[in-house]
Design an enzyme around this catalytic site. Structure first.
Site, PDB file in Angstrom:
ATOM      1  N   GLU A 146       0.805  -1.216   0.000  1.00 25.29           N
ATOM      2  CA  GLU A 146       0.000   0.000   0.000  1.00 25.29           C
ATOM      3  C   GLU A 146       0.838   1.267   0.000  1.00 25.29           C
ATOM      4  OE1 GLU A 146      -3.017   2.481  -0.306  1.00 25.29           O
ATOM      5  OE2 GLU A 146      -3.318   0.315  -0.301  1.00 25.29           O
ATOM      6  N   GLU A 147       1.946   1.277   0.736  1.00 24.53           N
ATOM      7  CA  GLU A 147       2.676   2.527   0.962  1.00 24.53           C
ATOM      8  C   GLU A 147       4.069   2.579   0.357  1.00 24.53           C
ATOM      9  OE1 GLU A 147       0.632   4.426   1.812  1.00 24.53           O
ATOM     10  OE2 GLU A 147      -0.735   3.571   3.264  1.00 24.53           O
TER      11      GLU A 147
ATOM     12  N   SER B 184     -10.679  10.068   0.436  1.00 30.96           N
ATOM     13  CA  SER B 184      -9.462   9.565   1.061  1.00 30.96           C
ATOM     14  C   SER B 184      -8.754  10.721   1.777  1.00 30.96           C
ATOM     15  CB  SER B 184      -8.584   8.890   0.013  1.00 30.96           C
ATOM     16  OG  SER B 184      -7.594   8.122   0.607  1.00 30.96           O
TER      17      SER B 184
ATOM     18  N   ASP C 281     -13.860  -1.366   3.934  1.00 31.70           N
ATOM     19  CA  ASP C 281     -12.605  -0.667   3.646  1.00 31.70           C
ATOM     20  C   ASP C 281     -11.491  -1.238   4.518  1.00 31.70           C
ATOM     21  OD1 ASP C 281     -10.555   1.176   3.148  1.00 31.70           O
ATOM     22  OD2 ASP C 281     -11.942   2.858   3.003  1.00 31.70           O
TER      23      ASP C 281
ATOM     24  N   HIS D 140     -11.999   0.588  -0.287  1.00 33.07           N
ATOM     25  CA  HIS D 140     -11.638   2.001  -0.240  1.00 33.07           C
ATOM     26  C   HIS D 140     -12.242   2.803  -1.385  1.00 33.07           C
ATOM     27  CE1 HIS D 140      -9.590   5.375   1.394  1.00 33.07           C
ATOM     28  NE2 HIS D 140      -8.851   5.571   0.326  1.00 33.07           N
TER      29      HIS D 140
END
Length: 751
Positions: A214-215, A617, A692, A724
């Site tokens: 994800e990051e 978001s 989510d 999400h």
């Protein structure tokens, strides 16, 4: 919530690329736009044919790409076009290989969610080294397709789901992950070998952990050496990570408690180790990554001769990156390059190992933090600073050693346009721009770097794809996608609104870029309601001269002024520009958005009492923080999937920008939505997917509870089974009909 989270905008992605239904005569009530929300979300796409995952075959004889079916925009097939001529042709029909694709496993669903893949069918593919066959993961298994005959061989048919399937560098093997272990199939003999067997429960091999996917932009956990002798692979132990129990409510009304290992800011991450395995024997050697286990495994690259594995390791605070040179035979490693900063390290995939042992690399360790190209020797020492200046290299596209040139994509003339450039490898001259126009380019080069697949768009031109020579001249179209009769958007072309661009000045004198869509049938003597769209977070750029999301047209054609500003902290302006929000999220971004609001309200044709704001978001978070810190400044707001308290979000993203909660307690407090709820005045519509797994639903649930406890009225919509992003034609139409109705009620009723 990296740019991938920004660019999630399932909302945005759907509006930009989702596909509308066959054209019908348009009979509209006077004053109503022909471009309806329903039309935006049907098939085929209003943006036209937009090939994706474009690449050259290894032998350079053809181009391959994924294309949506005309009657179902969500299903992708594999297409090809011969370089020598002829029209594009269907190479692999996904529904022939798998007429009834089985349900995704949770692991595959998470991989696709992290990659923002909402399509089905063939969503990825992999060429062999000779250009003779293509690997197609589909239906939970793997197909090996002979390109010449079109014959597809199903390599296995198992009840288990195989993920992250790839052909080895020389085309002799296929590797994949099954039930948290890494496997290899010998394509000649058909023999399957388990490289690891200990995976299971909270331990996996060859897989990327949640925050890496994800990051950190790393969605794999294994890396072949070029000679196929070795495989570097990650071992992930999630037992230190807090177990977050999420109630996942599905569309059919059923509910289940999902155990998710989710590392919230300040808590323990997964324990990640790196091993190098011999493919033939399975023998493994561990690479010592650091003196502490509290690190991130960022990237692994190989030298072309396979003698060295280069391992990128980030410290927990992500302000020091160490590249280790590891010996695959022994596992011994030593630092090859160390970069450190007072801010944070932005990762890149620009590590290009060259045949002489040297490496091309891009770094923000420059004045102003502008990413530029470096040529480094085999020992890591700097040979040449290839590019420099107050502009950003997006990424390296290709290297032509024989001609001594590097090809890259960047933002030299303006941060609003992205072009392809070439520059001498020795840095002896300034870059030369190859591409033309005033828009956004991307490029995929062939092995010999004599031609490239170029994609281009601008505010009046949806994505066009062609084959180009390295001097920028077009050889032939792959998909012209011209806005002529027959194009899905052609019936709406007369109503198309092109944005205006400009700059504003932040409180510290920094230049900020904005774009403005004027409403349909604009009359400067009238006053209109306005919508301010924002994202506001790092690794995201919303204002640019590319083909725009159709949400802007949706609002403008319904009589709204539509405005977007990229505040300090956003992307493609250098790390120092981004670093304005360090340790203080929800502050400087709000200041800049208020500058934008003041400008918007100063326009004679904008009704200052009827300005709304929305975002998703980080943009949802910004909607909350902006309306709460400037109560009453906006007349209404819509916040989708917002973070409400950064202690609820993940370690890698949050600590990168906010530091550890123990080291920045006051910063976390000030950045929390709950610190400002007493200022609630602007009415809000709050939206969240009930499943989510990124910005977990608890963010909004807590906000609902706090607003209810203080008797504040608000509107809300939750989407069962959605993560999400809100996906699918029906739900997308529902969402945007609801949002439009909300803003009409708050900003237009009574006009």
């Amino acid at each position: 919530m990296s740019v991938r989270l920004a660019s999630f905008l399932a909302v945005t992605a759907a509006l930009t690329a989702c596909q509308p239904a066959p054209e019908a005569p348009m009979e509209t009530v006077a004053g109503e736009p022909a471009l309806t929300i329903e039309r935006i979300y049907a098939s085929p796409s209003l943006s036209g044919a937009t090939p994706r995952s474009l690449t050259f075959s290894p032998d350079g004889s053809r181009v391959t790409f994924l294309r949506a079916k005309e009657d179902n925009a969500r299903v992708l097939d594999l297409w090809a076009m011969d370089i020598d001529g002829g029209e594009p042709y269907l190479l692999v029909d996904s529904q022939v290989l798998a007429p009834d694709e089985r349900e995704l496993t949770e692991a595959e669903r998470q991989l696709r969610e992290r990659a923002r893949i909402s399509s089905t069918g063939i969503v990825r593919y992999d060429w062999d080294s000779e250009g003779e066959a293509i690997l197609v993961p589909l239906d939970g298994d793997i197909f090996h397709v002979d390109v010449a005959t079109g014959d597809a061989r199903r390599l296995m048919e198992t009840p288990e789901y195989e993920t992250d399937a790839r052909i080895s560098p020389r085309g002799n093997f296929v590797s994949f992950v099954r039930e948290q272990n890494l496997y290899v199939i010998d394509l000649e003999s058909g023999e399957e070998t388990a490289i690891t067997t200990e995976g299971g429960g909270l331990v996996s091999f060859g897989m990327a952990e949640f925050v890496a996917q994800e990051e950190l932009g790393r969605r794999t956990g294994y890396w072949w050496s070029p000679d196929e002798q070795y495989i570097a692979l990650a071992r992930v132990d999630e037992s230190p990570v807090d177990n977050i129990q999420r109630m996942e409510i599905a569309a059919d009304g059923s509910a289940q408690v999902v155990d998710q290992r989710y590392p919230r800011a300040g808590t323990d991450n997964a324990l990640v180790e790196l091993f190098i395995a011999e493919r033939a024997t399975g023998a493994r050697r561990q690479v010592e990554l650091a003196q502490t286990d509290d690190i991130y495994l960022a990237r692994v690259n190989w030298a072309l001769g396979s003698a060295t594995a280069y391992v990128q390791v980030l410290n927990r605070m992500q302000n020091e990156l160490t590249i280790l040179a590891a010996d695959p035979a022994s596992g011994e490693a030593s630092p090859w390059l160390i970069e450190s900063t007072d801010v944070w390290i932005n990762l890149t995939n620009d590590f290009r190992a060259l045949g002489d042992g040297s490496v091309l690399w891009t770094s923000e360790d420059t004045p102003g933090g502008f990413r530029h190209i470096q040529h480094r020797a085999s020992d890591g020492s700097l040979i040449t600073q290839v590019t420099s200046g107050e502009w950003v290299v997006d990424h390296i596209d290709a290297v032509d050693r024989e001609a001594g040139r590097v090809y890259f994509t960047g933002w030299i003339e303006t941060p609003l346009e992205r072009h392809v450039y070439s520059v001498p490898l020795d840095g002896s001259a300034a870059p030369t721009r190859i591409t033309s126009g005033q828009g956004r380019w991307s490029a995929t080069f062939g092995r010999d770097a004599t031609s490239f697949i170029g994609t281009y768009s601008d505010p009046e031109t949806p994505t066009q794809t062609a084959l180009y020579s390295v001097d920028g001249s077009r050889i032939r179209w792959i998909e012209e996608n011209a806005l002529v009769e027959g194009h899905p958007y052609f019936p709406y072309l007369d109503d198309h609104i092109t944005p205006q661009y400009g700059t504003l000045t932040a409180a510290d004198g920094t230049e900020l870029h904005y774009e403005l869509f004027l409403p349909a049938d604009f009359d400067p003597d009238r006053q209109y309601p306005a919508i301010q769209y924002l994202y506001g977070g790092p690794h995201s750029q919303q204002v640019h001269r590319g083909w725009q999301s159709l949400r802007a047209q949706m609002f403008a054609q319904r009589g709204y002024v539509y405005f977007t500003l990229d505040n300090r902290g956003s992307w493609n302006r250098g790390r120092e520009f981004e670093a304005h929000l360090q340790r203080r999220m929800g502050s400087v971004e709000v200041e800049d958005q208020l500058v934008g609001l003041d400008y918007l309200k100063s326009l004679d044709f904008v009704d200052a009492d009827r300005v709304g704001i929305w975002g998703w978001s980080y943009g949802g978070y910004m909607t909350l923080m902006s309306t709460l810190q400037a109560p009453g400044a906006w007349a209404a707001g819509v916040a989708g999937a917002p973070v409400t308290d950064w202690t609820l979000y993940d370690t890698a993203y949050t600590e990168r920008y906010m530091d550890h909660p123990d080291a920045n307690f006051e910063g976390y407090q000030a950045a929390s939505v709950f610190a400002h709820l007493d200022n609630y005045e602007t009415p809000l519509l709050l939206i969240h997917g009930m499943a989510d797994d990124n910005v977990i639903f608890a963010n909004s649930v807590r906000l609902y509870s706090e607003l209810q406890a203080q008797r504040s009225q608000f509107e809300m919509m939750t989407y069962p089974g959605q993560r999400h992003g809100v996906r699918g034609e029906d739900r997308s139409v529902h969402l945007w009909t609801m949002v439009m109705d909300y803003f009409d009620r708050k900003l237009k009723d009574g006009e």
